[in-house]
Design an enzyme around this catalytic site. Sequence first.
Site, PDB file in Angstrom:
ATOM      1  N   SER A   9     -15.678  33.737  64.113  1.00 45.98           N
ATOM      2  CA  SER A   9     -14.539  34.872  64.293  1.00 45.98           C
ATOM      3  C   SER A   9     -14.915  35.607  65.346  1.00 45.98           C
ATOM      4  O   SER A   9     -16.124  36.323  65.497  1.00 45.98           O
ATOM      5  CB  SER A   9     -14.432  35.795  63.189  1.00 45.98           C
ATOM      6  OG  SER A   9     -13.662  36.826  63.503  1.00 45.98           O
ATOM      7  N   HIS A  34     -12.196  31.244  65.412  1.00 42.35           N
ATOM      8  CA  HIS A  34     -11.339  31.880  64.526  1.00 42.35           C
ATOM      9  C   HIS A  34     -10.980  33.437  65.301  1.00 42.35           C
ATOM     10  O   HIS A  34     -11.781  33.817  65.540  1.00 42.35           O
ATOM     11  CB  HIS A  34     -12.203  32.192  63.248  1.00 42.35           C
ATOM     12  CG  HIS A  34     -11.140  33.004  61.970  1.00 42.35           C
ATOM     13  ND1 HIS A  34     -10.260  32.338  61.223  1.00 42.35           N
ATOM     14  CD2 HIS A  34     -11.022  34.202  61.798  1.00 42.35           C
ATOM     15  CE1 HIS A  34      -9.884  33.007  60.480  1.00 42.35           C
ATOM     16  NE2 HIS A  34     -10.352  34.568  60.753  1.00 42.35           N
ATOM     17  N   ASP A  36      -8.846  36.743  65.012  1.00 41.56           N
ATOM     18  CA  ASP A  36      -8.503  37.496  64.355  1.00 41.56           C
ATOM     19  C   ASP A  36      -7.423  38.757  64.829  1.00 41.56           C
ATOM     20  O   ASP A  36      -7.939  39.682  65.503  1.00 41.56           O
ATOM     21  CB  ASP A  36      -9.573  38.404  63.619  1.00 41.56           C
ATOM     22  CG  ASP A  36     -10.345  37.722  62.494  1.00 41.56           C
ATOM     23  OD1 ASP A  36     -11.600  37.443  62.720  1.00 41.56           O
ATOM     24  OD2 ASP A  36      -9.468  37.084  61.671  1.00 41.56           O
ATOM     25  N   MET A  38      -4.961  41.564  64.774  1.00 37.95           N
ATOM     26  CA  MET A  38      -4.596  42.685  63.809  1.00 37.95           C
ATOM     27  C   MET A  38      -3.710  43.721  64.275  1.00 37.95           C
ATOM     28  O   MET A  38      -3.790  43.999  65.661  1.00 37.95           O
ATOM     29  CB  MET A  38      -5.870  43.382  63.245  1.00 37.95           C
ATOM     30  CG  MET A  38      -7.054  42.531  62.851  1.00 37.95           C
ATOM     31  SD  MET A  38      -8.459  43.776  62.386  1.00 37.95           S
ATOM     32  CE  MET A  38      -9.421  42.186  61.887  1.00 37.95           C
ATOM     33  N   HIS A  67      -5.704  33.878  63.039  1.00 33.59           N
ATOM     34  CA  HIS A  67      -5.281  34.541  61.618  1.00 33.59           C
ATOM     35  C   HIS A  67      -4.691  36.001  61.753  1.00 33.59           C
ATOM     36  O   HIS A  67      -5.086  36.758  62.349  1.00 33.59           O
ATOM     37  CB  HIS A  67      -6.906  34.882  61.033  1.00 33.59           C
ATOM     38  CG  HIS A  67      -6.662  35.825  59.831  1.00 33.59           C
ATOM     39  ND1 HIS A  67      -7.758  36.184  59.299  1.00 33.59           N
ATOM     40  CD2 HIS A  67      -5.688  35.873  58.924  1.00 33.59           C
ATOM     41  CE1 HIS A  67      -7.684  36.818  57.974  1.00 33.59           C
ATOM     42  NE2 HIS A  67      -6.279  36.659  57.728  1.00 33.59           N
ATOM     43  N   MET A  69      -3.082  38.930  60.665  1.00 32.97           N
ATOM     44  CA  MET A  69      -3.126  40.033  59.928  1.00 32.97           C
ATOM     45  C   MET A  69      -2.088  41.136  60.358  1.00 32.97           C
ATOM     46  O   MET A  69      -2.546  42.217  60.799  1.00 32.97           O
ATOM     47  CB  MET A  69      -4.482  40.814  59.782  1.00 32.97           C
ATOM     48  CG  MET A  69      -5.669  39.932  59.170  1.00 32.97           C
ATOM     49  SD  MET A  69      -7.269  40.090  59.273  1.00 32.97           S
ATOM     50  CE  MET A  69      -7.396  39.223  60.906  1.00 32.97           C
ATOM     51  N   MET A 138      -9.524  35.199  51.302  1.00 37.52           N
ATOM     52  CA  MET A 138     -10.163  36.311  51.920  1.00 37.52           C
ATOM     53  C   MET A 138     -11.154  36.740  50.916  1.00 37.52           C
ATOM     54  O   MET A 138     -10.923  37.049  49.818  1.00 37.52           O
ATOM     55  CB  MET A 138      -9.351  37.760  52.001  1.00 37.52           C
ATOM     56  CG  MET A 138      -8.169  37.457  53.313  1.00 37.52           C
ATOM     57  SD  MET A 138      -8.845  37.012  54.720  1.00 37.52           S
ATOM     58  CE  MET A 138      -9.744  38.360  55.103  1.00 37.52           C
ATOM     59  N   ASP A 174     -12.951  33.537  54.335  1.00 34.53           N
ATOM     60  CA  ASP A 174     -12.887  34.582  55.302  1.00 34.53           C
ATOM     61  C   ASP A 174     -13.366  35.792  55.001  1.00 34.53           C
ATOM     62  O   ASP A 174     -13.003  36.779  54.280  1.00 34.53           O
ATOM     63  CB  ASP A 174     -11.518  34.693  56.117  1.00 34.53           C
ATOM     64  CG  ASP A 174     -11.485  35.150  57.329  1.00 34.53           C
ATOM     65  OD1 ASP A 174     -10.367  35.445  57.694  1.00 34.53           O
ATOM     66  OD2 ASP A 174     -12.558  35.379  57.867  1.00 34.53           O
TER      67      ASP A 174
HETATM   68  C1  DX5 Z   1     -11.526  40.194  58.747  1.00 30.53           C
HETATM   69  C2  DX5 Z   1     -11.471  39.011  59.473  1.00 30.53           C
HETATM   70  C3  DX5 Z   1     -12.600  38.109  59.170  1.00 30.53           C
HETATM   71  C4  DX5 Z   1     -13.804  38.705  59.938  1.00 30.53           C
HETATM   72  C5  DX5 Z   1     -15.119  38.166  59.387  1.00 30.53           C
HETATM   73  O1  DX5 Z   1     -10.269  40.916  58.572  1.00 30.53           O
HETATM   74  O2  DX5 Z   1     -10.466  38.158  59.043  1.00 30.53           O
HETATM   75  O3  DX5 Z   1     -12.215  36.877  59.974  1.00 30.53           O
HETATM   76  O4  DX5 Z   1     -13.713  38.897  61.345  1.00 30.53           O
HETATM   77  O5  DX5 Z   1     -16.145  38.786  59.773  1.00 30.53           O
HETATM   78  P1  DX5 Z   1     -17.599  38.629  58.984  1.00 30.53           P
HETATM   79  O6  DX5 Z   1     -17.921  37.317  59.046  1.00 30.53           O
HETATM   80  O7  DX5 Z   1     -18.519  39.597  59.678  1.00 30.53           O
HETATM   81  O8  DX5 Z   1     -17.161  39.161  57.459  1.00 30.53           O
HETATM   82 ZN    ZN Z   2      -9.966  36.109  59.834  1.00 28.01          ZN
END
Ligand code: DX5
Ligand code: ZN
Length: 218
Positions: A9, A34, A36, A38, A67, A69, A138, A174
Amino acid sequence: SRAIKIAPSILSADFANFGAECRAIEDQGADWVHVDVMDGHFVPNLTFGPAMCAAIRPHIRGVMDVHLMIAPVDPYIEAYAKAGADVITAHLEAGPHIHRTLQAIRNEGKKAGLALNPGTGIDAVAHLLDMVDLICVMTVNPGFGGQKFIHSQVDKVRSLRAMIGDRPIHIEIDGGVTVETAPLVAAAGADVLVAGSAVFKGGSVANPAPYGENIRAI
Ligand code: DX5
Ligand code: ZN
């Protein structure tokens, strides 16, 4: 046994050098990248949007696993598809019409992913198995990297794998994936492991070798 893919990620990457970091993790053995996204509304953090995804696309040879969010999600699906996402994952909890959301992702010609927060049971996906190419379980509360793995989700993974059977649906894990937790979820039936802090720790764009060591360890 199932081939396990590692999807680092970039939430844990150097935010001043995303393109170079994407190249580095792929050079060091990452299977997927990956990404992320947000929005500071669905989760209490804000990262980047479609323009950043489009900017890193030329620096990713393989799968760009986006991903989302974000809520609402439907108005933005086209933008992430045009930015070059290969997999677009929406949260079941992001709105009232998840079936329509998954249809919209597939209508863009992209792989459709469905993410479940730790509090969401797998019965929610029982009637969506024909609409998904990936289910993201998750194993932290979404919003941040470096959090502690939520062990109660391992049984959920096992039940989900039983529900999926031999359908061509990835189970992606994840959050909090490390050398300690990866074997638990792999044994339970996961085949794509997202890892941010565990991959990027100890390395940098100038010195990416630790990324490869960390990926191989997981
Ligand atoms: C959290 C993200 C994950 C996160 C994982 O909201 O969706 O992808 O970046 O990070 P680690 O592997 O450090 O938990
Ligand atoms: Zn993620």
